[in-house]
Design a protein around this motif. Structure first.
Motif, mmCIF file in Angstrom:
data_model
loop_
_atom_site.group_PDB
_atom_site.id
_atom_site.type_symbol
_atom_site.label_atom_id
_atom_site.label_comp_id
_atom_site.label_asym_id
_atom_site.label_seq_id
_atom_site.Cartn_x
_atom_site.Cartn_y
_atom_site.Cartn_z
ATOM 1 N N ARG A 101 0.834 -1.212 0.000
ATOM 2 C CA ARG A 101 0.000 0.000 0.000
ATOM 3 C C ARG A 101 0.867 1.260 0.000
ATOM 4 O O ARG A 101 0.502 2.278 -0.603
ATOM 5 N N PRO A 120 -6.030 6.548 1.220
ATOM 6 C CA PRO A 120 -6.138 5.097 1.394
ATOM 7 C C PRO A 120 -7.192 4.448 0.492
ATOM 8 O O PRO A 120 -6.988 3.348 -0.026
ATOM 9 N N ALA A 121 -8.305 5.151 0.264
ATOM 10 C CA ALA A 121 -9.339 4.608 -0.612
ATOM 11 C C ALA A 121 -8.855 4.568 -2.059
ATOM 12 O O ALA A 121 -9.187 3.629 -2.807
ATOM 13 N N ALA A 124 -6.615 1.544 -2.349
ATOM 14 C CA ALA A 124 -7.431 0.331 -2.380
ATOM 15 C C ALA A 124 -8.084 0.147 -3.748
ATOM 16 O O ALA A 124 -8.148 -0.967 -4.278
ATOM 17 N N ASP A 128 -7.562 -2.962 -6.369
ATOM 18 C CA ASP A 128 -8.716 -3.683 -6.895
ATOM 19 C C ASP A 128 -8.738 -3.635 -8.418
ATOM 20 O O ASP A 128 -9.087 -4.622 -9.077
ATOM 21 N N ASP A 133 -6.830 -8.135 -4.056
ATOM 22 C CA ASP A 133 -7.620 -7.788 -2.885
ATOM 23 C C ASP A 133 -6.895 -6.662 -2.155
ATOM 24 O O ASP A 133 -5.693 -6.767 -1.881
ATOM 25 N N PRO A 134 -7.574 -5.545 -1.835
ATOM 26 C CA PRO A 134 -6.900 -4.459 -1.123
ATOM 27 C C PRO A 134 -6.224 -4.890 0.172
ATOM 28 O O PRO A 134 -5.290 -4.219 0.634
ATOM 29 N N ALA A 135 -6.652 -6.011 0.744
ATOM 30 C CA ALA A 135 -6.001 -6.505 1.955
ATOM 31 C C ALA A 135 -4.540 -6.856 1.703
ATOM 32 O O ALA A 135 -3.716 -6.849 2.629
ATOM 33 N N GLY A 137 -2.509 -5.040 0.418
ATOM 34 C CA GLY A 137 -1.735 -3.830 0.636
ATOM 35 C C GLY A 137 -0.942 -3.852 1.926
ATOM 36 O O GLY A 137 0.052 -3.121 2.054
ATOM 37 N N ARG A 138 -1.346 -4.672 2.885
ATOM 38 C CA ARG A 138 -0.613 -4.763 4.147
ATOM 39 C C ARG A 138 0.651 -5.605 4.025
ATOM 40 O O ARG A 138 1.484 -5.618 4.933
#
Length: 229
Positions: A101, A120-121, A124, A128, A133-135, A137-138
């Protein structure tokens, strides 16, 4: 007519070696032009010269009508976001210490387009858009597969809202099972966003799948070839 990219009589030398010798081609928005040829024929050097990461010794590179070789680095700076590279090594193109991210957010911050409210949006949405999956990004680059990491690199390139993607062997380091998915993603982005794509490749099957036109290179020179489709 103003082409998105117009390269004329490009010459790049490394000492006594002429790596690129009189290369000329044009590229339109929404089109993919492939530079095809064996290793060492000057494809990647041509790409670096288009991006002005290696200044040519002679010739012109016009992007959206502007002649880049005559510009100083300061004058080039506002144009660089509109010309984005995607490199062969998906891991090497991302900082291994940064989370995905943060890598995708960096262009937004550098270009002054980041706010804490919507940044952040936007990141994300970019993840996408490239099928991640934006997850994810971690995670850090080593926690992704090669195909996922290349998608993250593409998301980072898209953050700059480019008009031109310079794709230097973008799928050659990927497993055959994931190459088609990344190529299909690039084709969708090209069509949806009207991007011009300069596609560096030596795999004829990949070229046939993705390119609209082909210029074949050998020993630093080019000759037009029939469309691969």
């Amino acid at each position: 007519m103003t082409h998105l990219l117009d390269v004329r009589d490009l010459v790049v030398r490394y000492g006594a070696v002429t790596a690129v010798d009189g290369v000329s081609f044009t590229l339109e928005a929404g089109e993919t032009l492939a530079l095809d040829g064996p290793s060492g024929c000057g494809k990647s050097t041509t790409a670096l010269a288009v991006l002005q990461l290696r200044r040519p010794d002679a010739g012109e590179v016009r992007f959206e009508g502007r002649e880049l070789t005559a510009l100083s680095e300061r004058e080039l700076r506002p144009l660089r976001p509109r010309m984005q590279p995607v490199f062969q090594d998906p891991y090497g193109s991302l900082n291994p210490r940064h989370r995905i991210r943060d890598a995708v957010a960096e262009p937004l911050k550098v270009q002054g387009r980041w706010t804490d409210a919507d940044g952040p949006a936007r990141v994300a949405a970019l993840l996408d858009r490239v099928g991640l999956d934006p997850a994810y990004g971690r995670r850090r680059p080593h926690e992704l597969s090669g195909g996922q990491c290349q998608r993250a690199g593409i998301a980072r390139a898209l953050a700059s809202e480019p008009r031109l993607l310079v794709l230097d062997e973008p799928v050659s380091a990927l497993d055959p099972s994931v190459r088609a998915g990344v190529l299909n993603l690039l084709a969708d982005l090209r069509d949806d966003l009207g991007l011009g794509c300069l596609f560096i490749c030596h795999d004829r099957a990949v070229v046939r799948h993705f390119a609209d036109r082909v210029v074949r290179m050998r020993d630093g020179r080019v000759s037009p070839s029939p469309p691969p489709r």
